[in-house]
Design a protein around this motif. Structure first.
Motif, mmCIF file in Angstrom:
data_model
loop_
_atom_site.group_PDB
_atom_site.id
_atom_site.type_symbol
_atom_site.label_atom_id
_atom_site.label_comp_id
_atom_site.label_asym_id
_atom_site.label_seq_id
_atom_site.Cartn_x
_atom_site.Cartn_y
_atom_site.Cartn_z
ATOM 1 N N LYS A 22 14.618 7.908 -6.516
ATOM 2 C CA LYS A 22 15.106 6.610 -6.008
ATOM 3 C C LYS A 22 15.527 6.714 -4.551
ATOM 4 O O LYS A 22 15.213 5.845 -3.727
ATOM 5 N N HIS A 23 16.234 7.800 -4.220
ATOM 6 C CA HIS A 23 16.666 7.992 -2.829
ATOM 7 C C HIS A 23 15.464 8.167 -1.906
ATOM 8 O O HIS A 23 15.463 7.679 -0.765
ATOM 9 N N LYS A 24 14.451 8.863 -2.422
ATOM 10 C CA LYS A 24 13.244 9.048 -1.621
ATOM 11 C C LYS A 24 12.575 7.710 -1.335
ATOM 12 O O LYS A 24 12.149 7.427 -0.209
ATOM 13 N N MET A 25 12.516 6.862 -2.377
ATOM 14 C CA MET A 25 11.906 5.543 -2.200
ATOM 15 C C MET A 25 12.751 4.667 -1.283
ATOM 16 O O MET A 25 12.227 3.933 -0.432
ATOM 17 N N ASP A 26 14.080 4.725 -1.445
ATOM 18 C CA ASP A 26 14.960 3.943 -0.562
ATOM 19 C C ASP A 26 14.807 4.385 0.885
ATOM 20 O O ASP A 26 14.832 3.551 1.809
ATOM 21 N N LEU A 27 14.693 5.697 1.079
ATOM 22 C CA LEU A 27 14.523 6.210 2.437
ATOM 23 C C LEU A 27 13.200 5.723 3.035
ATOM 24 O O LEU A 27 13.137 5.329 4.206
ATOM 25 N N ASP A 66 0.829 -1.213 0.000
ATOM 26 C CA ASP A 66 0.000 0.000 0.000
ATOM 27 C C ASP A 66 0.863 1.263 0.000
ATOM 28 O O ASP A 66 0.567 2.235 -0.727
ATOM 29 N N ARG A 67 1.936 1.257 0.804
ATOM 30 C CA ARG A 67 2.809 2.436 0.848
ATOM 31 C C ARG A 67 3.497 2.658 -0.498
ATOM 32 O O ARG A 67 3.606 3.789 -0.993
ATOM 33 N N THR A 68 3.985 1.548 -1.078
ATOM 34 C CA THR A 68 4.635 1.662 -2.387
ATOM 35 C C THR A 68 3.654 2.169 -3.434
ATOM 36 O O THR A 68 3.997 3.003 -4.291
ATOM 37 N N HIS A 69 2.451 1.651 -3.332
ATOM 38 C CA HIS A 69 1.415 2.101 -4.270
ATOM 39 C C HIS A 69 1.197 3.601 -4.178
ATOM 40 O O HIS A 69 1.134 4.319 -5.190
ATOM 41 N N ASN A 70 1.084 4.103 -2.967
ATOM 42 C CA ASN A 70 0.852 5.538 -2.781
ATOM 43 C C ASN A 70 2.027 6.369 -3.273
ATOM 44 O O ASN A 70 1.851 7.424 -3.903
ATOM 45 N N THR A 71 3.241 5.918 -2.986
ATOM 46 C CA THR A 71 4.439 6.657 -3.411
ATOM 47 C C THR A 71 4.543 6.712 -4.932
ATOM 48 O O THR A 71 4.800 7.776 -5.528
ATOM 49 N N LEU A 72 4.371 5.520 -5.570
ATOM 50 C CA LEU A 72 4.483 5.476 -7.021
ATOM 51 C C LEU A 72 3.355 6.262 -7.697
ATOM 52 O O LEU A 72 3.551 6.871 -8.760
ATOM 53 N N LYS A 73 2.195 6.220 -7.079
ATOM 54 C CA LYS A 73 1.082 6.990 -7.643
ATOM 55 C C LYS A 73 1.410 8.478 -7.662
ATOM 56 O O LYS A 73 1.150 9.189 -8.657
ATOM 57 N N GLU A 87 11.624 2.979 2.200
ATOM 58 C CA GLU A 87 11.778 1.546 2.480
ATOM 59 C C GLU A 87 12.604 1.313 3.733
ATOM 60 O O GLU A 87 12.311 0.420 4.541
ATOM 61 N N LEU A 88 13.664 2.124 3.915
ATOM 62 C CA LEU A 88 14.507 1.986 5.110
ATOM 63 C C LEU A 88 13.699 2.275 6.370
ATOM 64 O O LEU A 88 13.819 1.562 7.377
ATOM 65 N N LYS A 89 12.868 3.321 6.325
ATOM 66 C CA LYS A 89 12.025 3.628 7.478
ATOM 67 C C LYS A 89 11.072 2.471 7.779
ATOM 68 O O LYS A 89 10.826 2.125 8.933
ATOM 69 N N THR A 90 10.557 1.868 6.695
ATOM 70 C CA THR A 90 9.649 0.722 6.871
ATOM 71 C C THR A 90 10.368 -0.449 7.538
ATOM 72 O O THR A 90 9.830 -1.099 8.443
ATOM 73 N N LYS A 91 11.602 -0.716 7.091
ATOM 74 C CA LYS A 91 12.380 -1.810 7.690
ATOM 75 C C LYS A 91 12.698 -1.534 9.146
ATOM 76 O O LYS A 91 12.670 -2.437 9.988
ATOM 77 N N ILE A 92 13.022 -0.268 9.460
ATOM 78 C CA ILE A 92 13.320 0.084 10.860
ATOM 79 C C ILE A 92 12.086 -0.153 11.731
ATOM 80 O O ILE A 92 12.164 -0.713 12.838
ATOM 81 N N ALA A 93 10.935 0.279 11.216
ATOM 82 C CA ALA A 93 9.694 0.060 11.971
ATOM 83 C C ALA A 93 9.423 -1.429 12.156
ATOM 84 O O ALA A 93 9.009 -1.884 13.230
ATOM 85 N N SER A 94 9.683 -2.218 11.068
ATOM 86 C CA SER A 94 9.478 -3.666 11.166
ATOM 87 C C SER A 94 10.427 -4.295 12.177
ATOM 88 O O SER A 94 10.048 -5.176 12.956
ATOM 89 N N ASP A 95 11.709 -3.829 12.155
ATOM 90 C CA ASP A 95 12.684 -4.358 13.121
ATOM 91 C C ASP A 95 12.284 -4.028 14.551
ATOM 92 O O ASP A 95 12.465 -4.850 15.469
#
Length: 669
Positions: free
Chosen positions: A367-372, A215-222, A374-382
């Protein structure tokens, strides 16, 4: 009401006095009504949709749910329970586990005042908690014998009498041992299923996180696609619509896949939860015999779930919007842009030769915005994973404390089992059964104090009779009732039945009160105890004792010319084996009590004669012919010289001391 279990076929609630629950192989319960009324012999479980063919499967009563119903009724519907002690219609207020009775207030007071039941522990309904009963059940074949052994060959509970009658050559262990093994296996199954459930929980969590990430990726790409196509204005409107449709399609497909996996995993988790719940009820309610009978059910369903491949974490593809070759888009507008999975190498689709610096920097920033993100998502998951680990550690600490409690409870149970074994051995002794070697559960080391009886219908009333105390006396009877089959030549009687071929030593005793009226001479016979064949019980006219007969064995007390006194002598098949002098003084008025024991072992083919008062073996006769049944014989003689009264001591009336056991073991070895 929802706490009461229901039939998995008709969905009717089980009640304490209603149809009994039966256990299906899937561990769900079906009522007795559905079992007896099922058409075609096939039951379909509505809980798990599993079908059971009753012609191939024998269902057993669900003792665990019956006990669960018992406690639920006591807790939630106590007013429905009436006194079962007097059946007077009064409302019950307590339960006696030993009597298995509900008691009203009146019966409760009477229960405590009767000597036989005053030590029973009564449980008030308000204080009752689920407990496992340690009171052993009685054998259905031998009504007064407790079931405390388990036959591994027949896979059934047996009593001590079954052990030595029909299960002599089988591998037998104590019920406590096999129940402890089943308990350990159930605990192991619980651990394995809990671990599987934890993996399923983790997998479901990862799927949910994948859904959120999608869902987050969808919103970002949209948003990215919107900004890109706004710069291209009207030339990109049509392509924008096509890409948005493509994005929606891939998103829908990804979410549909994730939803299907989540549904499957949730169903498996619920099934596993059902098995765990039933195992918990087994450990909470089941007795030791229930544990043994439930082992195959629980073991089979556990193996089915454990052998199913464990779910693997699904890697969710993340879509990426590629905006390469911006400088050529005006001429290539009809095919510009694509929605691709994240795994695709972005470098392979970039057209660096036609990309301007501004376009490259814009793509790099995106790309950096998307990587950032994703990194925030991984931190939250961790962080969630760390919290999950902390929760798991807390659960492990709780389980460690629970295991310590189980160990303490096991030690208490073992102490109770030891006390129970002492009680069972006491019951065995009351039944006349003794272990000659306590460390061995071996048929050949079991001594049966058999229940012999004088055959009153065969007593030779011309020379002896049985008095009102049941003793054999060397005086003719004052009254001689008519009757066929009495002994006419032998001065005594036989037992009512021959010795059984028990495959283990058998034992009986005689206590003789002897009083000499005058000194004895010659070979005057006083008493005799021994065995012979059926046709030898009434001997020929020239002899009136069995010591000189073939296939016979006996011990006699008589005057002996060789030693010039009264001796004990043992005879076997015509021959005198041993003569022991100084049995009692040979003088008028001398009286003495002579106490002898006889051991017969058809397996070792031995007969042993014991002097109980002197606590020693008098004689051991080997190679006894037991090809035909042998009858115990009892003789008392010569009323003109001596007065003899012989008492037969059998069964639990025998005082079986450890010294006597050791003496018998030594004589038989």
């Amino acid at each position: 009401m929802d706490t009461f279990p229901k039939c998995c076929v008709c969905q009717q609630q089980f009640t304490l006095k209603g149809p009994a629950p039966y256990l299906l192989p899937c561990l769900h319960a079906v009522c007795e009504t559905c079992v007896t009324s099922t058409a075609g012999g096939v039951i379909s479980c509505s809980t798990c949709q599993r079908k059971v063919n009753l012609t191939d499967t024998r269902l057993q009563k669900d003792a665990v749910r019956q006990k669960e119903m018992f406690h639920l009724t006591v807790k939630h519907r106590p007013t429905e329970i009436l006194c079962t002690n007097e059946d007077d219609g009064n409302q019950a207020v307590c339960w006696c586990q030993e009597c298995e009775d509900f008691l009203c207030e009146y019966c409760q007071n009477m229960h405590g005042s009767v000597k036989l039941t005053r030590k029973h522990v009564l449980q008030n309904f308000s204080d009752m908690e689920p407990t496992v009963s340690n009171i052993p059940a009685f054998c259905s074949i031998h009504k007064h014998h407790l079931l405390y052994l388990f036959d591994k060959s027949c896979k059934k509970l047996i009593c001590v009498k079954c052990r030595f009658d029909d299960h002599a050559d089988h591998e037998v262990v104590e019920l406590d041992v096999v129940a402890d093994t089943v308990t350990k296996q159930l605990n192991h199954n619980t651990d394995e299923l809990s671990a599987l459930q934890a993996r399923q929980q983790s997998h479901m969590q990862s799927i949910r996180q994948g859904t959120e990430s999608t869902d987050r990726t969808h919103n970002t790409l949209k948003e990215t696609i919107g900004h890109t196509f706004q710069s291209l204005k009207s030339q990109l409107d049509q392509r924008e619509k096509e890409l948005l449709i493509d994005l929606e399609s891939q998103t829908k497909e990804t979410k549909a896949t994730l939803h299907a996996q989540l549904t499957t995993c949730e169903e498996e988790w619920k099934t596993c939860t059902g098995v765990l719940d039933y195992i918990a009820k087994v450990l909470l309610y089941a007795s030791k015999s229930d544990l043994v009978e439930l082992e195959s059910y629980v073991g089979d369903i556990t193996r089915i779930y454990l052998e199913t491949a464990a779910p693997q974490t699904y890697v969710v593809p993340t879509a990426v919007f590629i905006s390469n070759s911006l400088s050529t888009l005006k001429s290539n507008i009809s095919v510009f842009g694509a929605i691709l999975p994240r795994e695709v190498d972005e470098e392979s689709v970039k057209d660096k030769d036609t990309q301007t610096d501004d376009d490259f920097m814009a793509d790099l920033a995106m790309k950096h915005k998307m990587d950032l993100t994703e990194l925030k998502t991984k931190i939250a998951s961790d962080e969630k994973h760390i919290e999950s680990l902390k929760t798991l550690i807390d659960k492990l600490n709780v389980e460690i404390r629970s295991l310590k409690s189980c160990i303490e409870e096991k030690e208490t149970t073992e102490k109770r089992a030891s006390k129970t074994m002492d009680v069972l051995l006491g019951v065995a002794r009351e039944c006349g059964v003794h272990l000659l070697k306590s460390e061995l559960v071996d048929r050949s080391m079991v001594l049966k104090c058999i229940h012999l009886k004088y055959d009153k219908d065969r007593v030779n009333l011309d020379t002896v009779h049985i008095n009102t105390q049941g003793d054999l006396v060397n005086r003719e009877s004052d009254t001689r009732p008519a009757g066929e089959g009495r002994l006419k030549k032998y001065d005594g009687t036989s037992s009512t039945a021959p010795l059984p071929r028990a495959g283990c030593p058998q034992y009986w005793e005689v206590v003789n009160r002897v009083s000499l009226d005058k000194p004895l001479t010659g070979q005057v016979l006083i008493l005799e105890v021994g065995v012979c064949r059926e046709e030898q019980r009434d001997v020929s006219h020239c002899i009136n004792h069995i010591g000189a007969l073939p296939s016979s064995c006996c011990m006699q007390v008589a005057h002996c010319p060789t030693h010039g006194g009264i001796c004990r002598r043992t005879c076997k098949e015509w021959k005198r084996v041993l003569c022991l002098p100084d049995t009692l003084p040979n003088s008028a008025g001398a009286s003495h009590t002579l106490h002898y024991g006889v051991v017969y072992d058809d397996t070792r083919k031995k007969i042993v004669f014991i002097d109980v008062k002197e606590n020693k073996v008098m004689s051991t006769l080997d190679n006894v012919d037991s090809s035909q049944p042998l009858w115990p014989m009892f003789g008392v003689y010569n009323p003109d010289y001596v007065t003899v009264s012989m008492t037969l001591v059998v069964g639990s009336d025998i005082n079986m001391t450890e010294e006597k056991k050791a003496m018998i073991v030594k004589a038989l070895s």
